[in-house]
Design an enzyme around this catalytic site. Structure first.
Site, mmCIF file in Angstrom:
data_model
loop_
_atom_site.group_PDB
_atom_site.id
_atom_site.type_symbol
_atom_site.label_atom_id
_atom_site.label_comp_id
_atom_site.label_asym_id
_atom_site.label_seq_id
_atom_site.Cartn_x
_atom_site.Cartn_y
_atom_site.Cartn_z
ATOM 1 N N ASP A 1 0.802 -1.231 0.000
ATOM 2 C CA ASP A 1 0.000 0.000 0.000
ATOM 3 C C ASP A 1 0.832 1.277 0.000
ATOM 4 O OD1 ASP A 1 1.085 0.054 2.492
ATOM 5 O OD2 ASP A 1 -0.809 0.042 3.572
ATOM 6 N N TYR B 1 10.560 4.274 1.873
ATOM 7 C CA TYR B 1 11.409 3.265 2.504
ATOM 8 C C TYR B 1 12.881 3.402 2.131
ATOM 9 C CZ TYR B 1 7.703 0.756 4.846
ATOM 10 O OH TYR B 1 6.690 0.419 5.706
HETATM 11 P P1 NAD Z 1 -0.884 -8.486 13.590
HETATM 12 O O1 NAD Z 1 0.155 -9.211 14.364
HETATM 13 O O2 NAD Z 1 -1.841 -7.607 14.283
HETATM 14 O O3 NAD Z 1 -1.757 -9.558 12.796
HETATM 15 C C1 NAD Z 1 -1.233 -10.662 12.162
HETATM 16 C C2 NAD Z 1 -2.072 -11.894 12.486
HETATM 17 O O4 NAD Z 1 -1.522 -12.990 11.741
HETATM 18 C C3 NAD Z 1 -2.057 -12.311 13.957
HETATM 19 O O5 NAD Z 1 -3.364 -12.407 14.450
HETATM 20 C C4 NAD Z 1 -1.361 -13.671 13.945
HETATM 21 O O6 NAD Z 1 -1.861 -14.551 14.908
HETATM 22 C C5 NAD Z 1 -1.644 -14.146 12.541
HETATM 23 N N1 NAD Z 1 -0.725 -15.183 12.052
HETATM 24 C C6 NAD Z 1 0.600 -15.267 12.243
HETATM 25 N N2 NAD Z 1 1.091 -16.353 11.619
HETATM 26 C C7 NAD Z 1 0.055 -16.970 11.020
HETATM 27 C C8 NAD Z 1 -0.072 -18.142 10.236
HETATM 28 N N3 NAD Z 1 1.007 -18.873 9.915
HETATM 29 N N4 NAD Z 1 -1.292 -18.493 9.794
HETATM 30 C C9 NAD Z 1 -2.381 -17.735 10.100
HETATM 31 N N5 NAD Z 1 -2.320 -16.618 10.833
HETATM 32 C C10 NAD Z 1 -1.119 -16.234 11.283
HETATM 33 O O7 NAD Z 1 -0.108 -7.671 12.457
HETATM 34 P P2 NAD Z 1 -0.518 -6.359 11.659
HETATM 35 O O8 NAD Z 1 0.326 -5.236 12.107
HETATM 36 O O9 NAD Z 1 -1.964 -6.164 11.646
HETATM 37 O O10 NAD Z 1 0.012 -6.708 10.207
HETATM 38 C C11 NAD Z 1 -0.404 -7.816 9.479
HETATM 39 C C12 NAD Z 1 0.452 -7.999 8.262
HETATM 40 O O11 NAD Z 1 0.125 -7.063 7.255
HETATM 41 C C13 NAD Z 1 1.946 -7.816 8.503
HETATM 42 O O12 NAD Z 1 2.662 -8.753 7.727
HETATM 43 C C14 NAD Z 1 2.198 -6.430 8.002
HETATM 44 O O13 NAD Z 1 3.541 -6.234 7.714
HETATM 45 C C15 NAD Z 1 1.314 -6.458 6.787
HETATM 46 N N6 NAD Z 1 1.005 -5.175 6.158
HETATM 47 C C16 NAD Z 1 1.388 -5.031 4.881
HETATM 48 C C17 NAD Z 1 1.090 -3.896 4.189
HETATM 49 C C18 NAD Z 1 1.603 -3.764 2.791
HETATM 50 O O14 NAD Z 1 1.720 -2.706 2.290
HETATM 51 N N7 NAD Z 1 1.988 -4.832 2.106
HETATM 52 C C19 NAD Z 1 0.367 -2.885 4.813
HETATM 53 C C20 NAD Z 1 -0.031 -3.046 6.134
HETATM 54 C C21 NAD Z 1 0.290 -4.222 6.794
HETATM 55 C C1 G6P Z 2 3.301 0.761 5.129
HETATM 56 C C2 G6P Z 2 3.929 -0.353 4.370
HETATM 57 C C3 G6P Z 2 3.581 -1.674 4.963
HETATM 58 C C4 G6P Z 2 3.928 -1.712 6.421
HETATM 59 C C5 G6P Z 2 3.278 -0.588 7.163
HETATM 60 C C6 G6P Z 2 3.897 -0.559 8.552
HETATM 61 O O1 G6P Z 2 1.937 0.789 4.894
HETATM 62 O O2 G6P Z 2 3.605 -0.369 3.015
HETATM 63 O O3 G6P Z 2 4.247 -2.674 4.257
HETATM 64 O O4 G6P Z 2 3.521 -2.921 7.003
HETATM 65 O O5 G6P Z 2 3.546 0.632 6.532
HETATM 66 O O6 G6P Z 2 3.262 0.314 9.346
HETATM 67 P P1 G6P Z 2 3.416 0.318 10.919
HETATM 68 O O7 G6P Z 2 2.485 1.402 11.256
HETATM 69 O O8 G6P Z 2 3.000 -1.044 11.393
HETATM 70 O O9 G6P Z 2 4.840 0.615 11.221
HETATM 71 MN MN MN Z 3 4.337 -2.336 2.105
#
Ligand code: NAD
Ligand code: G6P
Ligand code: MN
Length: 440
Positions: A170, A263
């Protein structure tokens, strides 16, 4: 109109309520028939899931809703898996960030040693979900935004080359929303060219729909303020994100021909980042004390009151790109979107076997890449170094190779030497017992 069945993997994520609120807001363009939350931590998921259940019952009773930790239940009769898992959860994110800091090295979720450590944990978790999906719903698409997306994407390219997985981020869109605000137009009206790796890319063109060049106006702004603006936006609104957006000013100065992803500061300004990070209170602590507390207390409140009326769950507007992507696949909209895909010549003078982040046209059969041509020496040099880090991590995971993981850390631009790399690696191995494959 066709209605879709969605499973959210990582049901207990802090982002789940925001995504569900956002999905509810897009029911006309992307109607849902079934929604399932899946997680491997039943206690964590249950809090979010019960609250979402109350919300859905009140706002969209026609959607068949369930939550589970059973893969067969979760992945049967599914059209889209939206995956945001965090293997090791925040407790491990905190270690990823603090261990490198002990050695004066950037401690970050997706960049440098922290990102490498997280990658070594994520690969197995993502492959497991992908395999469940293929077993129980072979025609489904997995939209993955679990981090570190660059490493996860390289692992799936190598190990599951024919899978229906699309890796997304995102951040570029979040930045484009800001660019659009700076310019006073809608981000849907931006016509862009962009290339890079995930969390490692640059815009080379920003035009409006009439073909007018918007780069000069944007550059004037970025030169002074980076992408920092005053907007009421949920995910990237806190102080630390303000600082990140401001810092873009200095990253931009290194190459004023392009506009950078936020980043890049971790690679181009690591000394600054380390100096401005409290080694005892990193981003993981901020998020645990901020977003995590906020979301879980809002969920508990809904459960206690038995209603989601006036609840504190906030719609994750910026995550609407996930709906755009699902809609494009479902309805062949041919929308142009930034995806993380195999290069295969799209960036002409760069490794064809690398996962790159570039604009693609998305339709019913997946995506078509838009060639970005040749890239400048500066970016090419940086990308070759970084992509080698990502590839070495995946090779280390597959082969259980200590040597390759040490090389990956040594090659990271954030790490000053092979000996510091080794010290960090040895600490990370200790901290990640039970999460990483055993290294020999
Ligand atoms: P979080 O820890 O609140 O939630 C992650 C959930 O995944 C937890 O409830 C955990 O129990 C579960 N989990 C862990 N391993 C698992 C498995 N093997 N199978 C099923 N469930 C599993 O984390 P968050 O801060 O809400 O972030 C979630 C993910 O989204 C992270 O990887 C974060 O980096 C990613 N994220 C990516 C973007 C992006 O731009 N690509 C943006 C925002 C968040
Ligand atoms: C951005 C990135 C994500 C990352 C997030 C982290 O949205 O694209 O990949 O997971 O920031 O944000 P946080 O608030 O958890 O540091
Ligand atoms: Mn990202």
């Amino acid at each position: 109109m066709k209605r879709f069945s969605i499973t959210v993997a990582g049901g207990g994520s802090t982002f789940t309520p925001g995504i569900i609120m956002m999905l509810l807001d897009h029911q006309e363009e992307f109607p849902i028939r079934k929604l399932c939350l899946y997680d491997n931590d039943p206690e964590r998921q249950e809090i979010i899931a019960k609250a979402c259940g109350i919300l859905l019952k009140e706002r969209a009773p026609e959607i068949e809703y369930r939550y589970t930790t059973d893969p067969q239940n979760a992945f049967t009769d599914v059209d889209f898996v939206m995956a945001h898992i965090r293997v090791g959860k925040y407790a491990m994110r905190e270690k990823d960030e603090k261990i490198p800091m002990k050695y004066g090295v950037v401690g970050q979720e997706t960049c440098g040693p922290g990102g490498i450590a997280y990658g070594m944990r994520s690969i197995g978790g993502i492959l497991e979900i992908l395999d469940y999906m293929e077993k129980y719903s072979p025609d489904a698409w997995m939209l993955n935004y679990s981090n570190p997306a660059a490493i996860v994407a390289e692992a799936t390219r190598k190990l599951r080359p024919d899978s229906r997985i699309i890796n997304i981020c995102d951040m570029p869109l979040g930045i484009m929303v800001r660019m659009a605000k700076i310019l006073g137009i809608s981000e849907k009206d931006l016509d862009i060219r962009y290339f890079g790796l995930n969390h490692f890319g640059w815009w080379t063109q920003i035009k409006d729909k009439e073909g007018n060049d918007l780069m000069p106006t944007l550059k004037e702004y970025v030169k002074e303020n980076g992408y920092d603006i005053n907007i009421e936006e949920d995910q990237h609104a806190d102080q630390s994100w303000h600082e990140t957006f401001k810092k873009v000013r200095d990253v931009y100065a290194v190459d004023p021909d392009t506009l950078p992803n936020t980043y890049l500061k971790y690679y181009l300004c690591p000394d600054y980042v380390v100096k401005h990070t409290d080694p005892n209170y990193t981003r993981a602590n901020q998020v645990m004390d901020g977003r995590e507390k906020e979301v879980f207390s809002a969920a508990r409140e809904i459960i206690e009151r038995g209603t989601a009326e006036n609840c504190r769950f906030m719609k994750d507007d910026h995550a609407s790109y996930i709906v755009d992507l699902a809609r494009a696949l479902a309805f062949n909209t041919k929308e142009k979107m930034l995806l993380i895909v195999p290069n295969e010549g799209a960036v002409e003078n760069f490794d064809p076997e690398a996962m790159v982040e570039i604009p693609c046209i998305v339709g019913k059969d997946g995506y078509e890449k838009i060639a970005q041509g040749r890239i400048p020496q500066f970016q090419k040099g940086l990308m070759e170094q970084q992509v080698s880090v990502e590839k070495l991590v995946v090779e280390a995971w597959i082969e259980g190779s200590y040597q390759k993981l040490w090389q990956a850390l040594t090659l990271s631009k954030t790490v000053p030497s092979a000996s510091v790399a080794k010290q960090i690696l040895d600490d990370l191995i200790e901290a990640n017992k039970g999460y990483w494959p055993e290294l020999k």
